[in-house]
Enzyme design. Structure first.
Site, PDB file in Angstrom:
ATOM      1  N   HIS A  78      16.997 -33.365 102.533  1.00 38.30           N
ATOM      2  CA  HIS A  78      17.111 -32.158 101.707  1.00 38.30           C
ATOM      3  C   HIS A  78      17.046 -30.901 102.567  1.00 38.30           C
ATOM      4  CE1 HIS A  78      15.312 -34.635  98.121  1.00 38.30           C
ATOM      5  NE2 HIS A  78      16.472 -35.093  98.548  1.00 38.30           N
ATOM      6  N   HIS A 235      23.260 -34.543  93.307  1.00 36.31           N
ATOM      7  CA  HIS A 235      22.231 -34.797  94.305  1.00 36.31           C
ATOM      8  C   HIS A 235      22.740 -35.747  95.389  1.00 36.31           C
ATOM      9  CE1 HIS A 235      18.141 -34.811  95.854  1.00 36.31           C
ATOM     10  NE2 HIS A 235      18.352 -36.085  96.140  1.00 36.31           N
ATOM     11  N   ASP A 239      22.710 -35.069  99.394  1.00 36.49           N
ATOM     12  CA  ASP A 239      22.234 -36.006 100.419  1.00 36.49           C
ATOM     13  C   ASP A 239      23.292 -36.254 101.502  1.00 36.49           C
ATOM     14  OD1 ASP A 239      19.712 -36.374  99.363  1.00 36.49           O
ATOM     15  OD2 ASP A 239      20.197 -38.234  98.326  1.00 36.49           O
ATOM     16  N   HIS A 261      21.973 -43.380 101.602  1.00 35.64           N
ATOM     17  CA  HIS A 261      21.571 -43.010 102.957  1.00 35.64           C
ATOM     18  C   HIS A 261      22.039 -44.014 104.011  1.00 35.64           C
ATOM     19  CE1 HIS A 261      19.295 -39.692 101.438  1.00 35.64           C
ATOM     20  NE2 HIS A 261      18.509 -40.464 100.723  1.00 35.64           N
TER      21      HIS A 261
END
Length: 276
Positions: A78, A235, A239, A261
């Site tokens: 973030h 979101h 990321d 991720h």
């Protein structure tokens, strides 16, 4: 070519980490030309510097972890996302614990911190990465992927797929500019399924999460009010920006389906290997 940028002054904040729940003091400081983004663990005396590069990614379970010389920081995506959106090339991030504060579970707080510190143009050109070929990373089952295409700009097209009928398939497509980022992406918070919370806590994760910094859903609906009807996919884009900032400043079009991720890091390492 644009010039490199750093902060005009230092700026700090204190809060709890999203996963550790540990209170941390974080200070963003100006840094010299070509020093990049790097973390300094002020609670440690030796070998406490961790450079924010794909080579230092050691875990992608629920967050991105960086580790160097046996010292780590995690859930850095973030903050990295906000630094990318503000065009910061060089910054020292001092922390007296392993994890940055969660703030609102998004990046708007970090974005506003950076803006409040001011941005200083430095006397050196930015080393932008312009792709000349296509890069791709796929999940083992072939159902998830992320692609980087040559493009004169920075654009992200993301499709999120969630089996829960409340969420389903979400799609967003943004040309990433500072203004669009602040309005459309930075406010989007991280997400959790209520049934998973207990298991997350047992695994030592999510201990700093609450309904102020995480959007939570169950089989009946949302436990808190959404900022966007498709907050989840926004979101996810937040990321991606943070995870790819580990490479540097990219000129490319990212197309992703259900990436997280792990795939973001896999793609970043592939690109980074060609531009070392």
């Amino acid at each position: 070519m644009p010039k490199q940028k750093t902060l005009k002054s230092s700026v700090g904040v204190t809060g709890k980490g999203l996963h550790s729940g540990v209170e941390v003091q974080m200070i963003l400081k100006p840094a010299e030309v070509d020093s990049g983004i790097f973390f300094v663990r002020t609670d440690l005396v030796e070998k406490n510097k961790i450079c924010a590069t794909p080579a230092n990614v050691t875990s992608t379970i629920r967050a991105t972890t960086l580790e160097e010389n046996g010292v780590k920081v995690f859930t850095i995506e973030h903050l990295m996302s906000a630094l990318a959106a503000c065009g910061i090339d060089n910054c020292a991030v001092e922390m007296n614990a392993e994890e940055p504060p969660v703030l609102e579970g998004n990046s708007i707080g970090f974005f506003e911190m950076i803006k409040s510190a001011g941005i200083l143009e430095q006397p050196a050109e930015r080393k932008e990465i312009r792709l000349e070929k296509i890069y791709r990373a796929d999940s083992d089952d072939g159902k998830k992927f992320i692609i980087a295409l040559p493009y004169d700009g920075f654009k992200i097209s993301f499709t999120s797929i969630n089996p829960h009928p409340l969420i389903g398939i979400q799609f967003e497509d943004f040309e990433i500019t500072e203004e669009i980022y602040k309005k459309e992406i930075a406010p989007a918070r991280t997400i959790a399924y209520e049934r998973e919370v207990e298991a997350l806590h047992a695994a030592g994760l999510g201990r700093g999460g609450n309904l102020n910094n995480v959007i939570v859903y169950n089989d009946n609906g949302w436990l808190n009010e959404l900022k966007f009807s498709d907050e989840l996919v926004r979101h996810k884009i937040l990321d991606v920006i943070g995870d790819l900032r580990l490479i540097g400043f990219l000129k490319c079009h990212i197309i992703a389906v259900a990436s997280g991720h792990a795939l973001n890091a896999k793609l970043a390492k592939k690109i980074y290997a060609d531009f070392l």
